[in-house]
Design an enzyme around this catalytic site. Structure first.
Site, short mmCIF file in Angstrom:
data_model
loop_
_atom_site.label_atom_id
_atom_site.label_comp_id
_atom_site.label_asym_id
_atom_site.label_seq_id
_atom_site.Cartn_x
_atom_site.Cartn_y
_atom_site.Cartn_z
N ASP A 32 7.59 -17.81 5.56
CA ASP A 32 6.96 -18.48 6.71
C ASP A 32 6.47 -19.87 6.30
O ASP A 32 6.76 -20.88 6.97
CB ASP A 32 5.79 -17.60 7.20
CG ASP A 32 5.23 -18.00 8.55
OD1 ASP A 32 5.81 -18.89 9.19
OD2 ASP A 32 4.21 -17.41 8.95
N SER A 86 9.26 -8.22 5.99
CA SER A 86 8.22 -7.26 5.54
C SER A 86 8.28 -6.89 4.06
O SER A 86 7.45 -6.11 3.60
CB SER A 86 8.25 -5.96 6.37
OG SER A 86 7.78 -6.17 7.68
N TYR A 97 3.88 -8.11 3.25
CA TYR A 97 3.68 -6.93 4.08
C TYR A 97 4.01 -5.61 3.38
O TYR A 97 3.75 -4.54 3.93
CB TYR A 97 4.44 -7.06 5.40
CG TYR A 97 3.74 -7.93 6.45
CD1 TYR A 97 2.52 -8.56 6.19
CD2 TYR A 97 4.29 -8.12 7.71
CE1 TYR A 97 1.88 -9.34 7.13
CE2 TYR A 97 3.65 -8.91 8.68
CZ TYR A 97 2.44 -9.51 8.38
OH TYR A 97 1.80 -10.28 9.33
#
Ligand code: AR6
Length: 186
Positions: free
Chosen positions: A43, A130, A134
């Site tokens: 990100d 993920s 995550y």
């Protein structure tokens, strides 16, 4: 760049090791969080490479529609990236496996492919959603992702999917999963 290609129905799935921000595909997928305000990992790399207009576009979306729910996807332009579009999705945080994590991960991939189809795009590159901050176990994430991508290619949602991995070790895990889910073409 290491490339492994698999024929899947009318399309193709590739496994590569690369920085996703460098790929010349129609869209890259961002493993975002619901705020769409940027973060670490892929990100952060995408926001840095796309430039400040990306954050403004993301904040506009959240102002209009609220935070992006886990398993959903939304598109923005690619701004300074080689890719024309970015599809932002939110994968699940791994909480031990009993909180619908595989269903939500499959949804993040499927909804991203549907967003690409809605834009009429041919090629999309995904990071390992993920699998970083995550905490989703990589072997299980790879099997879920590849099954979902295979179905999307069979449904002709896009013509080519690239799984963009970030290390040789990750590539080994995804290749092993692909060997049981897909047919090797190269
Ligand atoms: N290109 C391709 N893959 C990358 C890159 C890159 N430039 N950088 C990292 N990866 P993560 P998540 C891999 O943590 O687990 C963020 O702060 C990385 O090695 O980016 O879905 C968001 O804002 C890993 O395999 O995403 C969210 O808060 C994979 O990308 C949260 O992290 C995903 O790791 C999302 O966590």
């Amino acid at each position: 760049m290491t490339v492994h290609a698999f024929a899947v129905g009318p399309g193709r799935l590739r496994l590569v090791v690369a920085d996703i921000t460098t790929l010349s595909v129609d869209a890259i997928v961002n493993a975002a969080n619901p705020s769409l305000a940027g973060g670490g990992g892929v990100d952060g790399a995408i926001h840095r490479a796309a430039g400040p207009r990306l954050l403004a576009a993301c904040l506009d979306i959240v102002r209009g529609s609220g935070p992006l729910p886990t398993g959903q996807a939304v598109a923005t332009p690619g701004f300074d990236l080689p890719a024309a579009h970015i599809i932002h999705t939110v994968g699940p945080v791994w909480r031990g496996g009993g909180h619908d994590e595989p269903i939500l991960l499959a949804s993040a991939y499927r909804q991203s492919l549907l967003a690409a189809k809605a834009l009429g795009l041919g090629s999309v590159a995904f990071p390992a959603i993920s699998c970083g901050a995550y905490g989703f176990p990589v072997e299980q994430a790879a099997a879920t992702a590849l099954r979902t991508l295979r179905q999307g290619l069979m449904d002709a949602l896009v013509a080519e999917v690239t799984m963009c991995l970030f290390s040789g070790r990750a590539l080994d895990v995804w290749r092993e999963a692909a060997a049981s889910v897909l047919r090797d073409e190269t």
